[in-house]
Every structure is written in C-alpha cells, then in structure tokens.
Design an enzyme around this catalytic site. Structure first.
Site, PDB file in Angstrom:
ATOM      1  N   TYR A 161       0.848  -1.209   0.000  1.00 41.86           N
ATOM      2  CA  TYR A 161       0.000   0.000   0.000  1.00 41.86           C
ATOM      3  C   TYR A 161       0.878   1.252   0.000  1.00 41.86           C
ATOM      4  O   TYR A 161       0.649   2.196  -0.769  1.00 41.86           O
ATOM      5  CB  TYR A 161      -0.898  -0.054   1.237  1.00 41.86           C
ATOM      6  CG  TYR A 161      -1.618   1.226   1.596  1.00 41.86           C
ATOM      7  CD1 TYR A 161      -2.838   1.543   1.011  1.00 41.86           C
ATOM      8  CD2 TYR A 161      -1.096   2.109   2.553  1.00 41.86           C
ATOM      9  CE1 TYR A 161      -3.514   2.716   1.361  1.00 41.86           C
ATOM     10  CE2 TYR A 161      -1.758   3.266   2.904  1.00 41.86           C
ATOM     11  CZ  TYR A 161      -2.960   3.571   2.300  1.00 41.86           C
ATOM     12  OH  TYR A 161      -3.625   4.726   2.648  1.00 41.86           O
ATOM     13  N   LYS A 165       1.345   4.482  -2.524  1.00 38.10           N
ATOM     14  CA  LYS A 165       1.128   5.872  -2.103  1.00 38.10           C
ATOM     15  C   LYS A 165       2.373   6.727  -2.345  1.00 38.10           C
ATOM     16  O   LYS A 165       2.273   7.937  -2.548  1.00 38.10           O
ATOM     17  CB  LYS A 165       0.710   5.901  -0.630  1.00 38.10           C
ATOM     18  CG  LYS A 165      -0.680   5.314  -0.386  1.00 38.10           C
ATOM     19  CD  LYS A 165      -1.752   6.125  -1.097  1.00 38.10           C
ATOM     20  CE  LYS A 165      -3.155   5.638  -0.809  1.00 38.10           C
ATOM     21  NZ  LYS A 165      -4.196   6.485  -1.411  1.00 38.10           N
TER      22      LYS A 165
END
Ligand SMILES: NC(=O)c1ccc[n+]([C@@H]2O[C@H](COP(=O)([O-])OP(=O)(O)OC[C@H]3O[C@@H](n4cnc5c(N)ncnc54)[C@H](O)[C@@H]3O)[C@@H](O)[C@H]2O)c1
Length: 255
Positions: A161, A165
């Site tokens: 994740y 990002k």
C-alpha cells in the site's frame, strides 16, 4: 475575491471518488456546502446514492463504478460534463489497503490489487479529468490522496500500500508540471492516522496505540478533519499551490 474556504466553487462540477468511505463522505458534504455540484463515486451505486441523499442542495449525482476498470473513467467524466456542467475539480480518495503481517504472505494478487487501484487507476483517472479540464479552458483542480506511509513506509503490514502511495507523490509532481500551463493545479493530501474503516480494519490495537503516542496531538483524527484541506485546495485561495503534498498528520510527521 470572496474570503470563504470554498471560494470559486459555487456551481462548479466536482468529482469525489471513494465518496462512501470514511473521508470521502465528509469531503462530498463539504463540497456540497460550497454550492458545488458533486458527483459522488464509489464501488456500489446504493452506497453512492446514500451519500448524495444526504448532501445539501440539489444537482448532485451518484455513480457506482469500479475505478480499477480504466474503461469506466471516460464515461464518468462525460457524465460529469453532461450532468454537472463540467469537471472543475477531482478529489480522488478511492483506495484499498490489504494488510499482511509478514512480507512473505504478500501475493502477486495483493500487489496487483493495491497498485492497480491506488496508483494505476489514479494516473488514468487524473489524466482523463485533466484532459476535460484542458478542453474546457477554465483551469482546474486535481487533489489526489497519498498517506503518511509515502514517507514512513507504513505500519501494520502495509508495505505494498505504501509503495502505491509513494507513487502518488511522484505522479502528482509530474502532473503539476504537465498541466500547470493550463492553470490546472495538482496536489496530494497526506493524512496521518484517521478513524476510518481503512485504518481500523485488521490493525493490531497495540500498533494503533503506538501511532497515537507518536502523534503530538495525541489522538487519531476524525475523518471530517480532512475535508477543509481538500476544499481549500479546490478553492480560488489555493490557485498558486501545485505539486504540493500537504501533510495532515497531527505533527506525527513534520515536513
Ligand atoms: N484512514 C487513514 O488513516 C488514512 C491514512 C492515510 C491515507 N489515507 C487515504 O485516504 C483516502 C481515503 O481513505 P479512507 O480512510 O476514507 O478509506 P475508506 O476505506 O473508508 O474509503 C475508501 C473508499 O474507496 C472506495 N473504493 C475502493 N476501491 C474502489 C474502486 N476500485 N472503485 C471505486 N471506489 C473504490 C471504497 O468502497 C471506500 O468507500 C485513501 O486514499 C486512503 O489511502 C487514509
């Protein structure tokens, strides 16, 4: 210029993705109070309908769409042109987090799911929206969502994740250069720890407590606390802010 946080947004078309999520809903609500016409987008039509039913004013539109399907993007923007009168701003919050306790548990499917939704779809959606803003010739605002994890590498099994990002920060900088001459600003909002399903799902309570203690404000934020930053970035007052990553972490990070 009128000095209010939503200056310049009255009557403008604004797309909010992840609108049924923890932060997306208060962001959609905040845009509606400025007089903007909101397209609330989330995975399921019923969830998007529910958000729109709660918005102040009329002329809002609810759309159920899976943004990892890149073919959905043009239709979304075309609908915003037809039904909202244009796309002045895109606030793109939709994202997924798949926690894995161990690096060795991460599968290729986990990688593809998170990177495709969080990074790949963001690139193509922002590009589609920017092209519509360009052809309208009135400038525009693109607000993407990164995370404190772009800087820290994340906590609680979130390495993939966080990689997605990190990509958002670089992409926003590149897009800010690309679209600046059309007066389209491109920025990222970088939340710290926010009390939403994404943070709380599968998070070890001990890790949560460590994060709280590492935050000088001494608490996890409520989702409503992100909305002002997003509306400000979309407003006239932020007309010269572009390529920025706005740190909203309660001083957990300082940059
Ligand atoms: N909650 C936190 O602590 C935190 C911290 C840093 C960054 N963020 C970021 O903030 C943004 C908002 O997060 P949140 O906490 O409100 O999350 P959330 O899980 O509450 O909401 C995300 C929403 O996105 C939607 N969504 C997911 N995949 C989609 C897809 N393919 N197509 C359409 N919609 C999709 C979900 O249905 C959900 O309603 C995200 O980009 C997230 O990465 C959150």
């Amino acid at each position: 210029m009128a000095w209010s946080v939503g200056a310049g947004l009255e009557g403008r078309g604004v797309i909010v993705t992840g609108a049924a999520g923890g932060m997306g809903k208060p962001v959609a609500e905040a845009f509606a109070t400025t007089g903007a016409r909101v397209m609330a987008v989330d995975l399921y039509q019923s969830a998007a309908d529910e958000v729109v039913a709660g918005l102040e004013g009329t002329d809002h539109v609810a759309v159920g769409a899976d943004l990892s399907d890149l073919d959905a993007h043009q239709e979304l923007v075309d609908r915003a042109r037809r039904e909202l009168g244009g796309v002045y701003a895109l606030a793109h919050l939709a994202a997924v987090l798949q926690r894995r306790d161990s690096m060795d548990e991460v599968t290729e499917q986990d990688w593809d799911f998170q990177v495709d939704t969080n990074l790949k779809a963001t690139f193509f959606l922002c590009r589609t929206a920017a092209n519509a803003m360009r052809s309208a010739g009135e400038g525009g605002r693109i607000i993407a969502f990164t995370s404190q994890g772009w800087w820290t590498g994340g906590f609680g099994g979130s390495v993939v994740y966080c990689a997605s990002k990190g990509g958002i920060v670089s992409m926003v900088r590149g897009m800010a250069r690309t679209y600046g001459s059309d007066q389209i600003t491109v920025n990222a909002v970088s939340p710290g720890q926010i009390n939403t399903p994404m943070l709380m799902t599968d998070l070890d309570p001990e890790v949560l407590e460590q994060l709280r203690v590492a935050t000088p404000l001494g608490r996890v934020a409520e989702p409503e606390e992100m909305a002002g930053t997003v509306v400000f970035l979309a407003s006239q007052h932020a007309s010269f802010i572009s390529g920025a990553t706005i740190n909203v972490s309660g001083a957990m990070l300082m940059y």
